[in-house]
Design an enzyme around this catalytic site. Sequence first.
Site, mmCIF file in Angstrom:
data_model
loop_
_atom_site.group_PDB
_atom_site.id
_atom_site.type_symbol
_atom_site.label_atom_id
_atom_site.label_comp_id
_atom_site.label_asym_id
_atom_site.label_seq_id
_atom_site.Cartn_x
_atom_site.Cartn_y
_atom_site.Cartn_z
ATOM 1 N N CYS A 119 2.227 -2.831 2.586
ATOM 2 C CA CYS A 119 2.547 -1.537 2.082
ATOM 3 C C CYS A 119 2.543 -1.455 0.764
ATOM 4 C CB CYS A 119 3.746 -1.098 2.826
ATOM 5 S SG CYS A 119 3.804 -1.125 4.747
ATOM 6 N N HIS A 258 8.761 4.211 -0.976
ATOM 7 C CA HIS A 258 7.831 3.852 0.113
ATOM 8 C C HIS A 258 8.313 4.659 1.299
ATOM 9 C CE1 HIS A 258 5.299 2.139 3.029
ATOM 10 N NE2 HIS A 258 5.917 1.407 3.549
ATOM 11 N N ASN A 288 4.845 6.097 8.447
ATOM 12 C CA ASN A 288 4.429 5.144 7.272
ATOM 13 C C ASN A 288 2.853 4.704 7.447
ATOM 14 O OD1 ASN A 288 4.389 2.796 6.123
ATOM 15 N ND2 ASN A 288 5.810 1.724 6.844
#
Length: 337
Positions: A119, A258, A288
């Site tokens: 990520c 994030h 996500n």
Amino acid sequence: MIGSSNGVGVSITGLGAHVPERVMTNDELSTMMDTSDEWIMERTGIRERRIAAPEEALSDLALPAAKESLEDAGVAAADLDLVIVATVTPDMAFPATGAILADQLGAENAAAYDLSAGCTGFMYAVAQAYGMLAGGLGQRALVVGGDILSRILDWSDRSTAVLFGDGVGAVVLERVAEGGFLGFELGADGSGGQQLYLLAGGSRTPATAESVAERLHFVQMNGREVFKFATRVLVSSAEAVLAECGRTIDDVDVYVPHQANVRIIEYATEKLGIPEDKVVIDVDRYGNTSSGSIPLALADAKREGRLQPGRLVLMTGMGAGLTWGSGLIEWTDGGRG
Ligand code: UT7
């Protein structure tokens, strides 16, 4: 790795985003596995996510996002020197989706490749592009961050399937006369690799009938450990990059963390002391999206008019590796240097 700008301005001059049309709600997930809207909302803040159509591969989502960012920057694809696609779900192992995308765009003068840092991939890719442009290797770069995580999720595992979604964001980076990136802080702790991984399909465990039967081609995660790691590094990385750039948290106008879990974001926001109205949150709508998370949130912030020239924007990513990365940018109005 940590450093501040060497005086050469490099900024984000264009932004684009693309998510698949199909919306999957928590209620729909509860018809597929033992979960509920209540649990998902309370533990993650995620309301719904987007899921790519079966025929869509990463480059199909990346292309419209990339085109939008180039249009926003007023840059022709042929003038790009670099195309990086940050992802863990490329179209295929090779050739790189970066090369596929560059061809589709007509970026015939660009070096093009993929970057894998979970990520955190988008932040790593932006820092890399920054370094190449600031070092004089090129003038214009396209950085795409995105994933089709729905392809590598175990849809029988409620502890991971409810968390992720599909989406892509893209930015154009150019040399600018004033403003732009002030610094970056990037790190990795490979000892935490076993907390978030996909085992099979590489050289250690090639694909076999057994690896498929044992569901080894899907994401495995120790949620609690990743949660602890996330809350720690979102704070430490942000503080490190601010100190390196001689700024404080009060100087930050827009915070783009994030988008993994609202609880992680709230924890970091409180610890850092950033007022809520400066935080960008869209995990409720997208889940996500891994490398797509920060550029999608930037695109949202831009649509809402929050990215005005002169504003200080702090971004921090974290994810598989385990890795983390922050960037601090003084937003510019696309002004070319
Ligand atoms: O980009 C980085 C990627 N990953 C992350 O950022 C993930 C970080 N971790 C997290 O966000 C959280 O740890 C989770 C959202 C994954 C889990 O939340 P939690 O508060 O840490 O829950 P837990 O794992 O401690 O599980 C609590 C309970 C368990 O049941 P028992 O053992 O208490 O009976 C789980 O089995 O919740 C159960 N559970 C679920 N229940 C309903 C786990 N997943 C689900 C689910 N629906 N989807």
